[in-house]
Design an enzyme around this catalytic site. Structure first.
Site, PDB file in Angstrom:
ATOM      1  CD  GLU A 488      -3.198   0.749   1.852  1.00  0.00           C
ATOM      2  OE1 GLU A 488      -4.078   1.528   2.202  1.00  0.00           O
ATOM      3  OE2 GLU A 488      -3.293  -0.800   2.605  1.00  0.00           O
ATOM      4  CD  GLU A 760      -4.482  -0.648   9.313  1.00  0.00           C
ATOM      5  OE1 GLU A 760      -5.157  -0.050   8.229  1.00  0.00           O
ATOM      6  OE2 GLU A 760      -3.551  -1.327   9.123  1.00  0.00           O
TER       7      GLU A 760
END
Length: 881
Positions: A488, A760
């Protein structure tokens, strides 16, 4: 005594007296456009900044003198370009107002100031800036390999030039389609990595400027470069999009040389260069590099290399120069070097090095062995519950470095064009007994000066601050990425806006975000919507998610408050306005309840939610709050820029937006239709409710927090404001209860679980040691680190009371059983410091206020219930209550 001797003594005494006066006041930290001695300044009207140094309290600048020359002898002689004397306190972002500047020209400058006590400083040290090139100034040609550029290997380029004269000064201007490393006579040009950086390539491409005077010599010189795919044509996103911006790597290099005899020469990339391939066989941000040292072309970067007659001629590409722009932000550099803490053997038998810190960069390997011996390094963030190497959360990213030995004595190798996110490295094929000293982790991130420090009497909070800072380091690699390890690593806009305020305390991010905001503006859709990631490689039509696209207003206004940068508002104003107008165009009766929204991303969702306790907040309700906030920030910007009509227009719109919110989402009794923490936080943070309903809304928020056992339930959009709202409405004790909470979900839960960066997810590792879902479980995500803003503002108590900290508020809040705390911020005016402790039932605080500013210092008593206010100018002060 003879008259001449007396005159000499008087003169010497006068000089000593002048020096003594000057020592009371000096000027330091000169910058141009947020940079020190920049070499590619883009604006036609650059801005200069400096700091005053004085031990005298209440020191303010009354006058400055600037002089600018085309030589380093900045005097009043014929080379003096411009000088200015001005009675003003302004010392930050002062506009150049002299004759038009020439492209590619170096300008030298210095400043001296006079203060309100009558002291005058000496002239500062001479500093400089160099203007960037215009399209017409480029003489170099774009060069590439001949035919289709289909090889995975990195192409090499070289040319030998004979300089017949002694070099006085030389500047190299370099860029590439792809990534480049360039060399002169075998030495790397500059200390930057991943150049030319990642921008919205379809709109603009950066070039870097380097002073290469010391690298060139009279006689033969070898110029060389190596390219890689990088962001330009390498795999991007989880879909591994290839060739997103183009399919051909190309190099553009121009060296402007001045000789001591006054003549000049321009050396360029052109048809005379040669190309071949070398030892770097593969390079990818996600997957790592493959380097076969046996394929090295010995001496190819140095003069006298005579094997390039077998190299191919280059192809010339007509890419032009219109989209080229000078570097406006910091380059990525090497920073901390961290040796392996220990080498472990996992239960599955893997050999793993632990560096003790989750970081972003690469591993430098020292080894020796037979030719053809292959060493493979695989990078990971965590070990699993059993202590085995874990890579499932990387998704398709291999994160591997493969190094093939060439068979000579000791080899030292590190990658060139790839970075990884890791704490642990699995080593396969190492030819000797592996020792910790054989491996060194090198942290790589944008070169942002450290500006903030924060420390308290609670070690867990100190570790949280450590984790926040390392999360910022690892994700500020040229663009503000969401995470640095899986497939990502994109510039997610929601994460960036949530974390901006914290980032600006920890480091000087002025240049970093100036550069990135150009990409936000460039990739903004014609209808005003802003994509989810910038640079936009998702290329989705449904852009404009609330809280993500609001980056277009939140960060420019944040930059203005952090650095007093009015020009950033001017540059981004059309973008800010475009975003607000987009929301208006999608609204009905001032209610924005259409389109796709991420909502309060990764909010609290218990595994077995049978009683509806998952903290789901209505997405359109969230959207309406951010619609109001962006409209407010746009109105603020309009007021600062003197756009009266726009200020009136958007102020009126703001009132209508809030009325529509109340009509749609608030009951007659003041209850919100979503009863979550995030719903109440956003309503209160953005003043969506009438004054008469705010206190009870804050009480409902407190009741919700207490109902969850003093745990937060907020996600990416609610978390940054949660403690701010609680302390603002008189519930600082609840904010502290949340901050000090050690069980899931909380900020300190990951700390207790051994985290060295921000996760996260609140429960990236569950209490039983198992992992959250691997397809979205990064252990280096900075968004939840946004709590750092509250910690600086309310524990250390440092807040801007005027843009750029021209006026400062120091107001610490007592709580959390803390007995001491200290915070510093190196602002554009100098060091701001707040250091307090509670001792013998008294609150004691020492503050430092930099010259040319003032501050309101609010000193609480030891209970934190009452404050005494002190208004002070610059200096160091101690107070007790």
């Amino acid at each position: 005594m003879k008259p001449k001797i007396i005159q000499t003594i008087v003169f010497l005494l006068a000089v000593v007296n002048l020096q003594a006066v000057a020592q009371k006041l000096s000027v330091t930290a000169l910058q141009v456009e947020h940079q020190v001695n920049p070499l590619s300044v883009v604006p036609d009207v650059p801005r200069m900044s400096w700091k005053l140094v004085s031990k005298t309290k209440d020191t303010r600048q009354k006058r400055y003198e600037i002089r600018i020359s085309t030589t380093d002898k900045v005097t009043s002689g014929k080379n003096l370009l411009w000088k200015q004397n001005k009675d003003t306190e302004q010392s930050v972002l002062v506009n150049y107002e002299g004759p038009a500047l020439k492209p590619g020209q170096r300008y030298y400058w210095q400043v001296r100031v006079k203060d309100n006590h009558g002291n005058q400083s000496n002239w500062s040290e001479v500093q400089y800036w160099q203007t960037g090139l215009k399209a017409a100034n480029w003489k170099a040609k774009w060069i590439a390999v001949r035919g289709a550029d289909t090889a995975q290997a990195s192409p090499l380029f070289r040319k030998q030039v004979d300089l017949g004269k002694t070099v006085k000064a030389a500047t190299a201007y370099i860029t590439a389609k792809g990534l480049y490393e360039a060399y002169i006579n075998g030495k790397k040009i500059g200390d930057a990595y991943f150049t030319p950086g990642w921008t919205s390539y379809k709109d603009h491409l950066q070039y870097q400027a380097y002073d290469v005077t010391s690298l060139l010599k009279k006689g033969d010189n070898a110029l060389s470069a190596m390219l890689a795919d990088g962001w330009y044509r390498g795999g991007l996103t989880w879909d591994q999009k290839k060739n997103y911006y183009g399919d051909t790597r190309a190099l553009l290099m121009q060296i402007n040389v001045q000789y001591t005899d006054g003549s000049s020469e321009t050396i360029v990339t052109d048809e005379s260069w040669k190309t071949s391939y070398g030892a770097l066989l593969k390079s990818s941000h996600y997957n790592g590099e493959v380097y076969d040292a046996r394929k090295e072309k010995a001496g190819w970067m140095t003069p006298g290399y005579n094997e390039d007659n077998s190299w191919a001629s280059v192809a010339i590409k007509d890419y032009g120069y219109a989209d080229l722009t000078g570097m406006s932000g910091p380059v990525v550099k090497e920073h901390e070097r961290i040796p392996a803490v220990k080498i472990i053997k996992t239960p599955q038998g893997d050999l793993v090095a632990d560096f003790g810190q989750n970081l972003v960069g690469w591993v430098e390997v020292k080894t020796h062995g037979p030719a053809g011996k292959q060493i493979k390094l695989t990078h990971a963030e965590v070990l699993d519950k059993a202590g085995n190497f874990y890579t499932d959360n990387l998704r398709s990213a291999k994160q591997q470095t493969v190094y093939v030995l060439k068979g000579s004595t000791e080899n030292v190798y590190s990658p060139h064009f790839s970075f990884q996110g890791f704490r642990y490295v699995k080593i396969e094929g190492y030819p000797q007994e592996l020792k910790p000293a054989d491996l060194t982790a090198v942290a790589l991130y944008s070169a942002m000066p450290v500006t903030g420090t924060f420390k308290t009497s609670n070690p867990l909070l100190n570790q949280l601050q450590h984790n926040i800072v390392w999360g910022q380091k690892g994700n500020f690699v040229d663009v503000p990425t969401d995470c640095p390890q899986r497939d990502e690593r994109l510039g997610w806009t929601g994460d960036a806006q949530a974390f901006y305020n914290t980032s600006a305390y920890n480091m000087d991010v002025s240049g970093f975000f100036t550069k990135w905001l150009k990409d936000v503006k460039a990739d903004q859709h014609k209808d005003g919507s802003v994509p989810f990631v910038v640079p936009d490689v998702l290329n989705q039509s449904d852009a404009g998610s609330a809280g993500w696209a609001d980056v277009a207003t939140i960060i420019p206004w944040g930059m203005y408050m952090s650095y007093g940068d009015k020009r950033i508002l001017e540059d981004q104003y059309a973008s800010m306005k475009g975003w607000v107008d987009y929301m208006t165009s999608r609204s009905r009766n001032n209610l924005w309840n259409t389109g796709f929204h991420f909502g309060d991303w990764l909010f609290y969702r218990p595994d077995d939610d049978n009683d509806g306790r998952a903290a789901v907040t209505d997405k359109y309700m969230i959207a309406q709050c951010f619609y109001a906030n962006s409209t407010q920030l746009l109105a603020n910007a309009a007021q600062v820029l003197g756009k009266t009509a726009d200020f009136n227009k958007y102020n009126a719109l703001l009132n209508d937006i809030k009325k529509a919110y109340v009509n749609e989402y608030v009951t007659a009794g003041g209850r919100l239709i979503s009863s979550t923490q995030t719903a109440y936080v956003l309503a209160l943070q953005f003043d969506m409710l009438p004054e008469s309903q705010r206190a009870q809304a804050a009480d409902r928020l407190v009741a919700n927090v207490r109902d969850y056992g003093n745990h937060l339930t907020t996600g990416f959009l609610g978390t940054p404001y949660l403690c701010h709202v609680l302390s603002r409405f008189g519930h600082a004790d609840v904010a502290y209860d949340l901050l000090m909470q050690e069980s899931y979900p909380s900020w300190l839960y990951p700390v207790k679980m051994g985290a060295t960066t921000i996760w996260e997810r609140w429960d990236g590792i569950k209490p039983d040691g198992s992992f959250q879902t691997p397809n979205m479980n990064s252990y280096n995500h900075y968004a939840y680190g946004a709590i750092g803003d509250w910690m600086y503002k309310n524990i250390a108590g440092i807040q801007p009371a005027a843009p750029g900290y021209k006026k400062i508020t120091i107001k610490p809040i007592i709580g959390g059983k803390l007995t001491s705390a200290e915070g510093t911020l190196d602002s554009d005016y100098g060091l701001i410091s707040s250091r307090w402790k509670i001792e013998n039932g008294k609150f004691n605080i020492t503050v430092v206020i930099p010259p040319n500013t003032t501050a309101d210092v609010y000193v609480p008593d030891a209970s934190g219930k009452s404050y005494k206010q002190h208004t002070v100018a610059s200096g160091e002060y101690s107070f007790q209550n």
